[in-house]
Scaffold this motif. Structure first.
Motif, PDB file in Angstrom:
ATOM      1  N   ALA A   9     -50.813  -6.851  -4.828  1.00  0.00           N
ATOM      2  CA  ALA A   9     -49.947  -6.764  -3.977  1.00  0.00           C
ATOM      3  C   ALA A   9     -48.800  -5.486  -4.581  1.00  0.00           C
ATOM      4  CB  ALA A   9     -49.074  -7.208  -2.995  1.00  0.00           C
TER       5      ALA A   9
ATOM      6  N   ALA B  46     -49.930  -3.910  -7.469  1.00  0.00           N
ATOM      7  CA  ALA B  46     -50.391  -2.745  -8.271  1.00  0.00           C
ATOM      8  C   ALA B  46     -50.522  -2.087  -6.977  1.00  0.00           C
ATOM      9  CB  ALA B  46     -52.307  -3.793  -8.405  1.00  0.00           C
ATOM     10  N   GLY B  47     -50.409  -2.377  -5.565  1.00  0.00           N
ATOM     11  CA  GLY B  47     -50.219  -0.924  -4.273  1.00  0.00           C
ATOM     12  C   GLY B  47     -49.631  -0.533  -4.953  1.00  0.00           C
ATOM     13  N   GLN B  48     -47.833  -1.141  -4.625  1.00  0.00           N
ATOM     14  CA  GLN B  48     -46.965  -0.750  -5.353  1.00  0.00           C
ATOM     15  C   GLN B  48     -46.544   0.306  -6.226  1.00  0.00           C
ATOM     16  OE1 GLN B  48     -45.115  -4.307  -4.746  1.00  0.00           O
ATOM     17  NE2 GLN B  48     -43.468  -3.740  -2.632  1.00  0.00           N
TER      18      GLN B  48
ATOM     19  N   LYS C  20     -48.182   3.277  -5.328  1.00  0.00           N
ATOM     20  CA  LYS C  20     -47.214   4.288  -4.793  1.00  0.00           C
ATOM     21  C   LYS C  20     -45.908   4.896  -5.045  1.00  0.00           C
ATOM     22  CE  LYS C  20     -47.387   1.197  -1.268  1.00  0.00           C
ATOM     23  NZ  LYS C  20     -47.203   0.167  -0.556  1.00  0.00           N
TER      24      LYS C  20
END
Lengths: 126, 126, 126, 126, 126, 126
Positions: B117, B119-121, B124
């Motif tokens: 999670a 890593a995803g942020q 972005k």
């Protein structure tokens, strides 16, 4: 397998694989001399359900092999001796061990272990 | 496996196979630098029961790798970032996650998911 | 695996299986004491992606085990001796053999075979 | 597999095995309600080459499941939420991710990771 | 699998393998035209967790294929006829048999066997 | 396998599994009459390297079997006919087909397919 080995294959083995459309399958691998390529190909295409064969040339390093005989408490057993440079491995012949095990009504592992022990003593005594 | 990796193998794996005479077996596959070929061959012949080794040259496409660190509610976790052309994949380091999971007495998957999670942020917010 | 064994599992193993929708998978099998059932179940559900666990009670026949030490030309090796009725099997301890092999820079199989040979002599001399 | 699932099987999987006489084979395992036993048995006997079926009763521990929806930069994704005692696992629905990946021409893993990240935020913001 | 086949792979299959650190794994094998190499590589790197792809060129022997139609008591079934030199194999199309089996509510094997019988008569009557 | 079948096992098969400490292994499964339990257990403990055996009672549904003979262009072949309720399956005997194939120097599959075709005609003509 029997037919492929009779037709000149060095070795034959199966690998379980998983194909598309939920089909479990088995990959047939055949190692053979390039001269036997056509015969092995035709055998595989004729006798199995496959419609294609793939080829690859491999190099090989193979140990030299000869046989020695050792005495165990249960009788004589042949050892396959494999050598490569300074590496030497001795393996009791399975069929000899199985035959002595049946004859003496004892476990095959007992004969096998006795043959290994005899091989070890042979090495020390040489 | 340990010895092969220590001797310079890139990767080592086993495949279950079925040999003739009803013998179940395991195929040992070793990927390594051609320069390590002799050392790896001798190791395999000396330490296993096989009497032969086969070689094949493969080409490879390998993703570039570097590491990034992300903060999770449980502590910092390293991400392995693999890139190839426009492809980028981020994978939390297993050992980091396992350590934080043990420290906080929570499932490893919780830490792993938190790292993904994060890593995803990160992606972005960059 | 490490966590399951730490939580009281007797043994843990994986079996490759093929699930619906072309998904390759791995079945996790855990043998454990019925008293550890709840702990093992929660560990599996928390740490893996499965959403269900199935149980079965098995009877077991287990060989009695004790250890003996034999002397080889390379040093002392422990033997695991397993007995059941009139069956007796002696197996050199892998870790002992590996350690002596590293120390003497020789193949593990050489030490293993020497330990088996010593075990055979022990049996005869008893 | 399709027919068995349609006939009431909970789950169906294949395991590669090795039978006598050098025959590679596949074991078919079917989990189902005892009430569907006769129907599943007849289906297996009629549609496969086997001539026998073996049964076993298993207990099961199954996680409770419900669905939640999260918003990702690529669209909404359903999460399967599985709970058991104090254990909770959230898994993005594969089909949702695959559909968004195709729509945006991006790797499925990118969508999957975004859904996990959104799941993490959901958990923190609740 | 679906994406790889759509991107030009001839065939795709999985092999269960065992990697280091007690990790069970699956090897993905893709057979494809060398022209599709870049597309297939990027697809594999983007959509799976692997960080590397290995290539090998294989020669192939492929049987020629055409289709024939036979009449069975249950309806028409297509046969795939594969030939290579003097080898000829006829295989009823699975999907045709499955469709007729569903229509007549009979086992698929009954239709398959009827198609094989019709194929045999075709061969004799030609 | 040979010894287990001789000692009264109904069936014997191997499953490849993966054990702890990176050890690939093979699970031996033996189906047998409860009366043969002690004999089979002792055989397994004596002849293999395992130190334990696990038991489970299974129910079975087994098809009734009898044999029929069909005439093919290559000679007579026995069919194994298996029945259960209204299900009937006919399978040509492998050994008969193999013998005729060798005698006529033709692929085994040709004989097998001819026997299946004859079985289909037999069914229609009855």
């Amino acid at each position: 397998m029997t037919q492929l080995l009779a037709a000149g294959a060095y070795d034959v083995y199966f690998t379980p694989i998983q194909m598309k459309k939920d089909r479990p399958a088995v990959k047939l691998s055949v190692l053979g001399n390039p001269l036997a390529k056509t015969a092995l190909t035709k055998l595989i295409l004729a006798e199995t359900s496959t419609i294609g064969v793939r080829y690859q040339t491999w190099q090989r390093a193979i140990m030299q092999r000869h046989f020695e005989t050792v005495q165990t408490p249960y009788g004589a057993v042949q050892l396959k001796v494999a050598t490569y440079d300074d590496i030497e491995k001795k393996t009791p012949e399975f069929d000899d061990c199985a035959q002595l095990a049946r004859k003496h009504q004892i476990p095959l592992m007992t004969v096998y272990q006795a043959a290994l022990a005899a091989a070890g003593q042979l090495a020390k005594g040489e």
